[in-house]
Design a protein around this motif. Structure first.
Motif, PDB file in Angstrom:
ATOM      1  N   GLN A 192      87.702  46.648 -15.485  1.00 26.92           N
ATOM      2  CA  GLN A 192      88.797  46.542 -16.450  1.00 26.92           C
ATOM      3  C   GLN A 192      89.906  47.547 -16.166  1.00 26.92           C
ATOM      4  O   GLN A 192      90.477  48.159 -17.057  1.00 26.92           O
ATOM      5  CB  GLN A 192      88.261  46.734 -17.870  1.00 26.92           C
ATOM      6  N   GLY A 193      90.209  47.727 -14.878  1.00 30.31           N
ATOM      7  CA  GLY A 193      91.323  48.587 -14.509  1.00 30.31           C
ATOM      8  C   GLY A 193      91.131  50.051 -14.836  1.00 30.31           C
ATOM      9  O   GLY A 193      92.106  50.775 -15.021  1.00 30.31           O
ATOM     10  N   GLN A 194      89.899  50.524 -14.918  1.00 34.37           N
ATOM     11  CA  GLN A 194      89.637  51.908 -15.283  1.00 34.37           C
ATOM     12  C   GLN A 194      89.381  52.765 -14.044  1.00 34.37           C
ATOM     13  O   GLN A 194      88.579  52.392 -13.187  1.00 34.37           O
ATOM     14  CB  GLN A 194      88.418  51.991 -16.210  1.00 34.37           C
ATOM     15  N   PRO A 195      90.035  53.930 -13.937  1.00 31.81           N
ATOM     16  CA  PRO A 195      89.691  54.867 -12.858  1.00 31.81           C
ATOM     17  C   PRO A 195      88.237  55.296 -12.993  1.00 31.81           C
ATOM     18  O   PRO A 195      87.766  55.597 -14.096  1.00 31.81           O
ATOM     19  CB  PRO A 195      90.648  56.028 -13.089  1.00 31.81           C
ATOM     20  N   THR A 196      87.542  55.339 -11.878  1.00 34.71           N
ATOM     21  CA  THR A 196      86.095  55.576 -11.906  1.00 34.71           C
ATOM     22  C   THR A 196      85.749  56.738 -10.991  1.00 34.71           C
ATOM     23  O   THR A 196      86.237  56.831  -9.865  1.00 34.71           O
ATOM     24  CB  THR A 196      85.329  54.317 -11.475  1.00 34.71           C
ATOM     25  N   LEU A 197      84.879  57.607 -11.475  1.00 37.03           N
ATOM     26  CA  LEU A 197      84.485  58.813 -10.743  1.00 37.03           C
ATOM     27  C   LEU A 197      82.971  58.825 -10.580  1.00 37.03           C
ATOM     28  O   LEU A 197      82.233  58.532 -11.524  1.00 37.03           O
ATOM     29  CB  LEU A 197      84.936  60.054 -11.519  1.00 37.03           C
ATOM     30  N   ARG A 198      82.523  59.166  -9.384  1.00 36.13           N
ATOM     31  CA  ARG A 198      81.086  59.305  -9.115  1.00 36.13           C
ATOM     32  C   ARG A 198      80.752  60.787  -8.990  1.00 36.13           C
ATOM     33  O   ARG A 198      81.338  61.507  -8.175  1.00 36.13           O
ATOM     34  CB  ARG A 198      80.715  58.580  -7.820  1.00 36.13           C
ATOM     35  N   ILE A 199      79.814  61.255  -9.802  1.00 32.28           N
ATOM     36  CA  ILE A 199      79.413  62.660  -9.821  1.00 32.28           C
ATOM     37  C   ILE A 199      77.946  62.741  -9.411  1.00 32.28           C
ATOM     38  O   ILE A 199      77.083  62.131 -10.045  1.00 32.28           O
ATOM     39  CB  ILE A 199      79.619  63.274 -11.217  1.00 32.28           C
ATOM     40  N   SER A 200      77.672  63.499  -8.339  1.00 30.14           N
ATOM     41  CA  SER A 200      76.315  63.614  -7.809  1.00 30.14           C
ATOM     42  C   SER A 200      75.881  65.073  -7.823  1.00 30.14           C
ATOM     43  O   SER A 200      76.703  65.979  -7.628  1.00 30.14           O
ATOM     44  CB  SER A 200      76.240  63.085  -6.374  1.00 30.14           C
ATOM     45  N   PRO A 201      74.603  65.325  -8.036  1.00 27.06           N
ATOM     46  CA  PRO A 201      74.125  66.720  -7.991  1.00 27.06           C
ATOM     47  C   PRO A 201      74.134  67.248  -6.565  1.00 27.06           C
ATOM     48  O   PRO A 201      73.873  66.510  -5.604  1.00 27.06           O
ATOM     49  CB  PRO A 201      72.704  66.624  -8.546  1.00 27.06           C
ATOM     50  N   VAL A 202      74.431  68.525  -6.415  1.00 26.84           N
ATOM     51  CA  VAL A 202      74.394  69.155  -5.095  1.00 26.84           C
ATOM     52  C   VAL A 202      72.958  69.362  -4.648  1.00 26.84           C
ATOM     53  O   VAL A 202      72.594  69.088  -3.511  1.00 26.84           O
ATOM     54  CB  VAL A 202      75.150  70.499  -5.125  1.00 26.84           C
ATOM     55  N   VAL A 250      74.667  65.960 -14.859  1.00 27.42           N
ATOM     56  CA  VAL A 250      73.730  65.828 -13.745  1.00 27.42           C
ATOM     57  C   VAL A 250      73.188  67.220 -13.451  1.00 27.42           C
ATOM     58  O   VAL A 250      73.660  68.211 -13.999  1.00 27.42           O
ATOM     59  CB  VAL A 250      74.398  65.225 -12.482  1.00 27.42           C
ATOM     60  N   ASP A 251      72.185  67.304 -12.605  1.00 30.73           N
ATOM     61  CA  ASP A 251      71.550  68.593 -12.323  1.00 30.73           C
ATOM     62  C   ASP A 251      72.587  69.605 -11.859  1.00 30.73           C
ATOM     63  O   ASP A 251      73.243  69.434 -10.833  1.00 30.73           O
ATOM     64  CB  ASP A 251      70.481  68.433 -11.238  1.00 30.73           C
ATOM     65  N   GLY A 252      72.733  70.688 -12.638  1.00 28.08           N
ATOM     66  CA  GLY A 252      73.634  71.765 -12.263  1.00 28.08           C
ATOM     67  C   GLY A 252      75.082  71.567 -12.650  1.00 28.08           C
ATOM     68  O   GLY A 252      75.929  72.420 -12.329  1.00 28.08           O
ATOM     69  N   PHE A 253      75.419  70.488 -13.354  1.00 25.44           N
ATOM     70  CA  PHE A 253      76.809  70.178 -13.713  1.00 25.44           C
ATOM     71  C   PHE A 253      76.877  70.011 -15.229  1.00 25.44           C
ATOM     72  O   PHE A 253      76.354  69.041 -15.783  1.00 25.44           O
ATOM     73  CB  PHE A 253      77.254  68.892 -13.010  1.00 25.44           C
ATOM     74  N   HIS A 254      77.515  70.972 -15.909  1.00 28.87           N
ATOM     75  CA  HIS A 254      77.543  71.004 -17.365  1.00 28.87           C
ATOM     76  C   HIS A 254      78.951  70.698 -17.864  1.00 28.87           C
ATOM     77  O   HIS A 254      79.912  71.384 -17.508  1.00 28.87           O
ATOM     78  CB  HIS A 254      77.111  72.379 -17.880  1.00 28.87           C
ATOM     79  N   VAL A 255      79.057  69.689 -18.695  1.00 33.26           N
ATOM     80  CA  VAL A 255      80.341  69.325 -19.294  1.00 33.26           C
ATOM     81  C   VAL A 255      80.559  70.158 -20.552  1.00 33.26           C
ATOM     82  O   VAL A 255      79.661  70.285 -21.390  1.00 33.26           O
ATOM     83  CB  VAL A 255      80.382  67.818 -19.639  1.00 33.26           C
TER      84      VAL A 255
END
Length: 520
Positions: free
Chosen positions: A86-96, A120-125
């Protein structure tokens, strides 16, 4: 709020490999601490001056919790319409680094309504939606004011490839922050940017003691202590000390050699130069020498209240000088001191980007060292040549620069113009006066963890690749001390650090300063 994102299940997809797909709507953004690998799946995103696009691969992005006032914010670019859904920018976030205990967990979106949660592991919003001010005030996004953005944009718009910009200012004014932001902005217009770091104490690419020229094709989205130290696109030049006043001649020679390396590049990339914050007396004289060597087209002077506080020399290049204010006074400062940051950089250089003071020694003790014959090497000392009989003692458990110099720099015979004899008594170790080779190119650092006198070999721990080690023909002992945490596997009464002791030595106490004696 620090983050603005509606955690709708239709916008969040968890993959089997532990990564998360996030689909953004207009005006949504994420502010975070921790680290992750970020890849744009659709649209484009802006973060710290750089625009991320699809097909660029993964970007390592990190905001350590010990620097709470420098959190990054990632958001879709304005006007984005294309996306996967639906025309949305999409981001993929992976754990290091994946956690085996949490690799199969289920993402609970009900936790996303709090102040902070682990995506995700090690990534805090950091959502910042809680009404508790005490919690929100613990973190602040990095502040880039309009003046900084406009200055970086104007430099990026300059015609021509070979444009040199020097960033100057006193300590703790934000020079390194602006230099990283400028590099990221330039990468929006150029495929590669040259970054010359002349700040020995807080180096961008290596531990302290090296002047480094880096060729960057990806943005700088993490502090030096949080990223893996790669030497594939960098060239370093040896000084052997964390402070320029220790050996100003070696420092200027290293800077001059780095500038020559930049001038010999086949392609002319824009150059960003970060300088030290010592701008009085000898420090000011060193800055003037560097400016005369570079002859920049732009000088960015960061000072308090945007008032010039450093006199500049008359340069043939007639650069345009832009004076900017320093970072906001209310910004949260780093919780680690400059000394602790230098130690952390050295620890992670040898033990890996995830190591800390508690795990460093265990990681180093599990690494097999290289066996290096000293018969094919020259040895030098940045802090003064010891007595010939004590050379091996001085080298044992020390930090050394792994350097390469042309053969013409070596004497034909084992004699030096400044010394009567450079032949060591320790099984034909060839010694060389540091003044002959100061500022030479360094492949990196190594730790001499042991010496086998019988076979005439050093045992060297180093992260430098074997291909680069093959070019090393000179070891230089630095003036930089190895942190004790890198030598001890664990602290305790029965486990002492090698080459150190925690036992009380009878008859000796710490020396106290005498204030009642007049100096001569």
């Amino acid at each position: 709020a620090l983050s603005l994102f509606s955690w709708d299940g239709a916008k969040v997809t968890k993959n089997q490999d532990g990564s998360i797909l996030l689909r953004f709507e207009k005006n949504e953004k994420l502010c975070f601490h921790g680290e992750a690998l970020v890849r744009v799946a659709a649209g484009s995103f802006k973060v710290f001056g750089n625009v991320l696009h699809p097909m660029q691969g993964d970007h390592h992005i990190a905001c350590p919790v010990w620097n709470p006032g420098a959190l990054l914010t990632i958001a879709p670019c304005e006007g984005e319409t294309e996306g996967l859904v639906q025309g949305q920018p999409t981001l993929r976030i992976s754990p290091v680094r994946k956690s085996l205990q949490r690799s199969s967990r289920i993402l609970d979106l009900t936790k996303a309504q709090g102040t902070s949660f682990e995506l995700v592991d090690g990534f805090h919003v950091i959502s910042g939606e809680s009404s508790g001010e005490s919690k929100i005030s613990k973190f602040q996004p990095i502040s880039i004011n309009l003046e900084w953005k406009e200055t970086a944009a104007s430099i990026s718009a300059l015609p021509g490839e070979k444009v040199a910009t020097v960033v100057i200012g006193n300590r703790n004014t934000g020079k390194s922050t602006f230099a990283r932001f400028l590099v990221n902005t330039l990468l929006n217009e150029h495929t590669c940017v040259a970054y010359l770091d002349t700040d020995l104490g807080q180096s961008e690419f290596t531990p302290s003691g090296l002047v480094t020229l880096g060729l960057l094709k990806k943005p700088l989205l993490s502090p030096p202590q949080a990223r893996a130290h790669s030497s594939s696109n960098t060239r370093s030049f040896f000084t052997g000390a964390s402070h320029t006043e220790t050996n100003p001649s070696a420092y200027l020679t290293a800077v001059e050699n780095a500038i020559k390396a930049y001038s010999r590049l086949g392609k002319k990339y824009p150059l960003v130069v970060n300088t030290q914050g010592w701008l009085k007396g000898l420090g000011l004289s060193l800055l003037h020498s560097i400016l005369n060597l570079i002859q920049p087209q732009r000088i960015v002077h960061i000072s308090k209240d945007a008032v010039p506080d450093t006199p500049l020399p008359n340069l043939a290049s007639n650069p345009k000088v832009t004076v900017l204010g320093c970072r906001p006074a209310g910004a949260l400062r780093c919780r680690a001191s400059a000394v602790e940051l230098r130690r952390m950089t050295l620890v992670r250089y040898f033990a890996g980007p995830s190591a800390d003071f508690r795990t460093a020694a265990h990681s180093l003790s599990s690494q097999p060292p290289y066996r290096v014959s000293w018969m094919g090497l020259w040895i030098s000392f940045a802090n003064g040549m010891p007595d010939a009989a004590n050379v091996l003692t001085a080298l044992n458990a020390s930090l050394v620069g792994l350097c390469h110099v042309p053969n013409k720099s070596f004497p034909v015979i084992l004699k030096d113009s400044n010394m009567n004899n450079v032949q060591s008594k320790d099984a034909q170790i060839r010694l060389l006066d540091f003044r002959r080779v100061q500022g030479c190119e360094a492949m990196g650092y190594g730790i001499i963890s042991g010496i086998d006198v019988k076979s005439r070999q050093f045992y060297v721990l180093t992260p430098v690749s074997p291909a680069k080690l093959a070019t090393v023909n000179l070891l230089i002992r630095t003036e930089i001390a190895i942190p004790a945490v890198m030598l001890a596997s664990r602290f305790g009464k029965d486990n002492e650090a090698p080459y150190t002791t925690v036992k009380t030595i009878q008859g000796f106490v710490a020396m106290n300063s005498r204030t009642n004696i007049k100096r001569k």
